[in-house]
Motif scaffolding. Structure first.
Motif, short mmCIF file in Angstrom:
data_model
loop_
_atom_site.label_atom_id
_atom_site.label_comp_id
_atom_site.label_asym_id
_atom_site.label_seq_id
_atom_site.Cartn_x
_atom_site.Cartn_y
_atom_site.Cartn_z
N GLY A 1 -11.53 49.91 44.99
CA GLY A 1 -10.25 49.63 45.63
C GLY A 1 -9.16 49.10 44.73
N HIS A 2 -9.43 49.01 43.41
CA HIS A 2 -8.44 48.48 42.46
C HIS A 2 -8.09 49.55 41.43
N PRO A 3 -6.79 49.70 41.09
CA PRO A 3 -6.42 50.68 40.08
C PRO A 3 -6.89 50.24 38.68
N VAL A 4 -7.55 51.14 37.99
CA VAL A 4 -8.09 50.88 36.65
C VAL A 4 -7.63 52.00 35.74
N ILE A 5 -7.37 51.66 34.48
CA ILE A 5 -6.94 52.64 33.49
C ILE A 5 -7.74 52.51 32.21
N ALA A 6 -7.69 53.54 31.42
CA ALA A 6 -8.17 53.46 30.04
C ALA A 6 -6.95 53.14 29.19
N CYS A 7 -6.96 51.97 28.55
CA CYS A 7 -5.88 51.59 27.64
C CYS A 7 -6.29 52.00 26.24
N ILE A 8 -5.38 52.60 25.52
CA ILE A 8 -5.61 52.96 24.12
C ILE A 8 -4.58 52.18 23.33
N ILE A 9 -5.07 51.26 22.49
CA ILE A 9 -4.23 50.29 21.80
C ILE A 9 -4.21 50.60 20.31
N ASP A 10 -3.02 50.79 19.77
CA ASP A 10 -2.86 50.99 18.32
C ASP A 10 -2.71 49.62 17.69
#
Length: 185
Positions: A174-183
């Motif tokens: 029920g919670h929005p989740v993302i894949a973060c790609i950090i430079d």
């Protein structure tokens, strides 16, 4: 506040068990994650003898934050559990790309007022992220990936790092989740 970094054999005796208890309280009790783990002790298949942890402790030596660092050349959370967050792209596999997971900046012993204000947790979160990135510099890491709620993306951007999403948000429990790609170069 102090930070300790390293694999279990490089951390003070007993700290790995304290960390597992802290993670259980945060991820199972507070956040309500349904994990297949013993009562009071949160570990998973990615917690191995060579896994690296960054742990924040207060002046009483109580854990107030943690992060887990995993190379993408071995199985990791994004590649094994949440590949759909990459919108069809292959999960990274490089010695110069690592994952941060089990990231928490919650002082379980702080007062309700401090928790409402969130100021301590944001200082701990910023410190944990910086300590994690500094630790990974010894491996010449150029990129970090995370499975994160949207708030972590805002924190990362607020600290001045270049970040983009691996794909659109996906609802997990029920919670929005993302894949973060950090430079981090």
């Amino acid at each position: 506040m102090e930070f300790l970094s390293g694999s279990p054999s490089n951390l003070p005796s007993g700290l790995e068990n304290e960390l597992a208890a802290y993670r259980y309280k945060v991820f199972v009790e507070k956040l309500g994650w349904e994990l297949n783990t013993p009562i009071g002790y949160e570990r998973d298949q990615f917690d191995k003898p060579d896994t690296v942890y960054v742990i924040a402790r207060n002046s009483q030596k109580e854990i107030i934050g943690c992060s887990r660092l995993l190379p993408t050349t071995e199985p990791y959370l994004l590649s094994e559990v949440f590949p759909e967050l990459l919108n069809g792209s292959h999960p990274p596999n490089s010695p110069y790309i690592w994952e941060i997971s089990r990231f928490s900046a919650l002082d379980l012993n702080s007062s309700a007022l401090e928790k409402q204000r969130g100021s301590l947790s944001s200082v701990v979160a910023a410190g944990l992220l910086k300590e994690s990135i500094n630790y990974l510099a010894q491996y010449n890491v150029k990129t970090i990936v995370t499975v994160s709620p949207l708030a972590v993306e805002r924190l990362i951007k607020g600290l001045g790092y270049k970040v983009h999403r691996g794909g659109p948000p996906v609802l997990v429990d029920g919670h929005p989740v993302i894949a973060c790609i950090i430079d981090v170069r």
